[in-house]
Design an enzyme around this catalytic site. Structure first.
Site, short mmCIF file in Angstrom:
data_model
loop_
_atom_site.label_atom_id
_atom_site.label_comp_id
_atom_site.label_asym_id
_atom_site.label_seq_id
_atom_site.Cartn_x
_atom_site.Cartn_y
_atom_site.Cartn_z
N GLU A 3 83.84 17.25 19.95
CA GLU A 3 83.32 16.59 20.53
C GLU A 3 83.38 15.13 19.28
O GLU A 3 83.28 14.59 18.78
CB GLU A 3 81.79 16.86 21.02
CG GLU A 3 81.30 17.72 22.21
CD GLU A 3 82.80 16.57 22.89
OE1 GLU A 3 82.53 16.03 23.62
OE2 GLU A 3 82.97 17.79 24.37
N HIS A 6 85.92 13.19 18.94
CA HIS A 6 85.52 12.10 19.83
C HIS A 6 84.78 11.06 18.90
O HIS A 6 85.18 9.60 18.40
CB HIS A 6 85.28 12.41 21.20
CG HIS A 6 86.21 13.50 22.08
ND1 HIS A 6 87.10 12.68 22.12
CD2 HIS A 6 85.87 14.38 22.85
CE1 HIS A 6 87.93 13.86 23.00
NE2 HIS A 6 86.70 14.28 23.23
ZN LIG Z 1 87.23 16.26 25.04
#
Ligand SMILES: [Zn+2]
Length: 377
Positions: free
Chosen positions: A65, A68
């Site tokens: 995460e 991202h």
């Molecule tokens: Zn992802």
């Protein structure tokens, strides 16, 4: 998934200003592991190992995460939080860029982190010496460290592949959407990706239910719901192109003076308030916006006699009637406010609100449909 995420979450830590939180439902996962292990009559040692494996897996999910979130930051897009659910992690980006290339890189960065961890684990294993590794493996007594590396490599390859399944809005589906959006309108690309996502999700749900894999069925359910929601949202945003704020703003809205007390505002709220109130200064200019819940919290905290201006209201970007609605919606999403004040000639003339936009687009579509059918008859 936004609705699910609004419930209670336990803050774990913060990195680069992004809070990592554990959603309450996450507790179901260790509880499930514990239950099935005890049911199978496992020793405490192996139960602890299984729980450790869950911990390591989710540490890798957090890194995914952050892949991202930190890539999004490079494009000037912030991330409010990273929340862990039993079915995986969600990075709450302020918005997804409409530029396909940016969406592509932000999306690819997550699985790339898992691939990098897997490669690192394999390299470390190689560095340890293949001979030692195979001796360990075949003569039993593989060292705990080798086992850990093997697990890290396996789980990250799995995370990498699983996320690349083209089920929008999972990473694979987003990559597909951004690739399609390079050669066709974004709404059409989203529709294709979302339909494929829903088909894959139904398959996943059916397989999960038939094969007794509840987690897979659950993931399928969320993908199915989220795909529909994102497709609708993309259509909505697209419908706003070429429209001015004036066409979609609400002229009946809740506003009050900056010297209004919290108690008076609470009274107004009861008499027919809104999701949020625009706080206006003596000069007629908006000072900011307060959520309904800000006022309720202030009453709960015993601040009923405080003036709204002292709370203080949240600063809102001010927009004008002739501004582009599509662009203003982006600004509203970034601000995290439910509405934005519209100002003309230093006077508050309306508010821009998502719900109202939705209704405008529905009505316009209904009117458009009526025109088509009357033209046919
Ligand atoms: Zn992802």
């Amino acid at each position: 998934m936004a609705g699910l995420l609004s419930g209670g979450a336990l803050p774990l830590f913060s990195f680069r200003g992004i809070a990592v939180r554990l959603h309450w439902s996450f507790a179901l996962l260790p509880a499930y592991v514990l239950y099935s292990d005890l049911h199978d009559g496992d020793a405490w040692g192996s139960i602890a190992m299984h729980l450790g494996m869950v911990g390591i897996t989710f540490a890798c999910v957090v890194l995914h995460e952050f892949g991202h979130a930190l890539t999004a930051r490079r494009y000037g897009i912030g991330t409010k939080s990273i929340t862990l659910l039993p079915i995986g992690g969600v990075a709450a980006l302020e918005r997804m860029p409409e530029e396909p290339r940016q969406e592509f890189w932000i999306t690819v960065a997550g699985p790339a982190v898992n691939l990098a961890i897997a490669l690192l684990a394999v390299l470390l294993m190689a560095a340890l010496g293949l001979t030692a590794f195979f001796t360990d493996l075949f003569l039993g007594g593989a060292s705990a460290f080798t086992n850990l590396l093997l697990f890290l490599a396996a789980i990250n390859v799995w995370l990498f592949l699983f996320n690349l399944i083209p089920a929008f809005p999972m990473d694979g589906g987003r990559i597909l959407r951004s690739a399609l959006a390079l050669r066709m309108p974004r709404v059409k690309a989203t529709r294709i990706a979302a339909n494929l996502g829903r088909a894959v999700a139904i398959g996943g749900m059916a397989y999960g239910l038939l094969q007794g894999e509840p987690m897979l069925a659950l993931v399928g359910f969320f993908v199915f719901t989220a795909a529909g929601a994102e497709a609708r949202q993309a259509e909505q945003r697209e419908g706003l192109r070429g429209i001015t704020v004036e066409q979609v703003m609400r002229t009946l809205f809740w506003s009050t003076g900056a010297s209004t007390t919290v108690r008076q505002a609470a009274q107004q709220l009861l008499q027919g308030g809104d999701k949020a109130v625009v706080v206006v200064g003596l000069d007629g200019q908006p000072q900011g916006v307060l959520h309904k819940r800000d006022i309720i919290h202030a009453v709960e905290a015993g601040h009923a006699d405080l003036r709204l201006v002292d709370l203080p209201p949240r600063t809102a970007p001010v927009i004008a009637p002739h501004d582009d609605a599509h662009e203003c919606v982006q600004r509203m999403l970034q601000s995290g406010l439910p509405l934005l004040p519209v100002v003309q000639d230093r006077r508050l003339v309306g508010v821009l609100e998502l719900e109202n936009l939705d209704e405008y687009l529905k009505l316009r579509r209904a009117q458009g449909g009526a025109e088509v059918s009357s033209g046919m008859s």
